[in-house]
Design a protein around this motif. Structure first.
Motif, mmCIF file in Angstrom:
data_model
loop_
_atom_site.group_PDB
_atom_site.id
_atom_site.type_symbol
_atom_site.label_atom_id
_atom_site.label_comp_id
_atom_site.label_asym_id
_atom_site.label_seq_id
_atom_site.Cartn_x
_atom_site.Cartn_y
_atom_site.Cartn_z
ATOM 1 N N TYR A 49 0.832 -1.201 0.000
ATOM 2 C CA TYR A 49 0.000 0.000 0.000
ATOM 3 C C TYR A 49 0.872 1.257 0.000
ATOM 4 N N ASP A 50 1.764 1.307 -0.968
ATOM 5 C CA ASP A 50 2.578 2.510 -1.136
ATOM 6 C C ASP A 50 2.412 2.994 -2.565
ATOM 7 N N ASN A 57 1.546 -4.489 -5.187
ATOM 8 C CA ASN A 57 1.041 -3.225 -4.665
ATOM 9 C C ASN A 57 -0.188 -2.770 -5.458
ATOM 10 N N GLY A 84 -4.357 5.349 10.243
ATOM 11 C CA GLY A 84 -3.348 6.165 10.917
ATOM 12 C C GLY A 84 -2.821 7.251 9.994
ATOM 13 N N ASN A 85 -1.523 7.534 10.103
ATOM 14 C CA ASN A 85 -0.927 8.603 9.309
ATOM 15 C C ASN A 85 0.196 8.122 8.400
ATOM 16 N N THR A 86 0.307 6.822 8.171
ATOM 17 C CA THR A 86 1.321 6.333 7.242
ATOM 18 C C THR A 86 0.933 6.763 5.832
ATOM 19 N N HIS A 87 1.893 6.688 4.907
ATOM 20 C CA HIS A 87 1.580 7.059 3.518
ATOM 21 C C HIS A 87 0.450 6.193 2.977
ATOM 22 N N GLY A 88 0.509 4.903 3.258
ATOM 23 C CA GLY A 88 -0.548 4.003 2.798
ATOM 24 C C GLY A 88 -1.899 4.384 3.357
ATOM 25 N N ASP A 89 -1.937 4.736 4.649
ATOM 26 C CA ASP A 89 -3.201 5.137 5.264
ATOM 27 C C ASP A 89 -3.712 6.457 4.696
ATOM 28 N N TYR A 91 -3.288 7.461 1.609
ATOM 29 C CA TYR A 91 -3.876 7.110 0.309
ATOM 30 C C TYR A 91 -5.206 6.380 0.498
#
Length: 187
Positions: A49-50, A57, A84-89, A91
């Motif tokens: 999920y990036d 992906n 959360g606040n990860t890049h994947g989250d 998106y």
């Protein structure tokens, strides 16, 4: 919604056709009854999920969108709250904010951000978000058209009701005039 499923299918087919060598590496191990996309899914050990162009992906993003489309409003809200606040989250949140449970304004903003994400990522991930953004744009435009047509229909119905009332009033006045004329002629 059918258009979105069609686009997702096209992405999956495109990903699978570019990955034939990868799929054929361990062909003896795989079940020959599985499609190339199913074989690829089996070989994916989860989805990053990036914003990379990796086949697993892209399949992960497609499945996330597909699962999001099947969610109820409660599931949609729950999924949004868990992010959360990860890049994947970030998106994922963007995708969820583009779904039907959000207001048109939120969805329009999500579409604009998706277009920015697609411009920043000139790869399969960027193309995927570009397609989602344009599909969303078409859907929002159609919904705006529906809202405008509903307003027009309501206005027309109100005018129709007013004209019916005026017609009934005019008929009553004509009937009264005819009664007066009839009484005058009788005298």
């Amino acid at each position: 919604m059918k258009l979105l499923f069609f686009i997702l299918s096209l992405f999956l087919v495109a990903a699978c056709t570019h990955l034939q060598p990868l799929l054929l590496l361990n062909n003896s191990e795989s079940d020959t009854n599985l499609s190339p996309s199913e074989i690829l899914r089996e070989r994916c050990d989860g989805y990053a999920y990036d914003n990379t162009d990796e086949p697993c992906n892209l399949i992960g993003w497609q499945e996330f969108v597909y699962q999001s489309l099947l969610q109820t409003k409660a599931q949609h809200t729950e999924t949004l709250n868990k992010l959360g606040n990860t890049h994947g989250d970030v998106y994922k949140r963007l995708i969820l904010l583009s779904m039907r449970y959000e207001s048109l304004e939120v969805r329009n903003h999500a579409k604009d951000v998706m277009l920015n994400v697609s411009a920043e990522n000139p790869n399969g991930f960027g193309h995927f978000f570009y397609s989602l953004a344009h599909l969303l744009e078409q859907q929002v435009t159609a919904e705006h058209t529906v809202v405008d047509l509903q307003k027009s229909l309501k206005s027309t119905a109100q005018k129709n009701t007013k004209l019916k009332a005026e017609l009934a009033d005019t008929k009553a006045k004509i009937q009264a005039i005819m009664e007066i004329e009839k009484n005058l002629n009788a005298n």
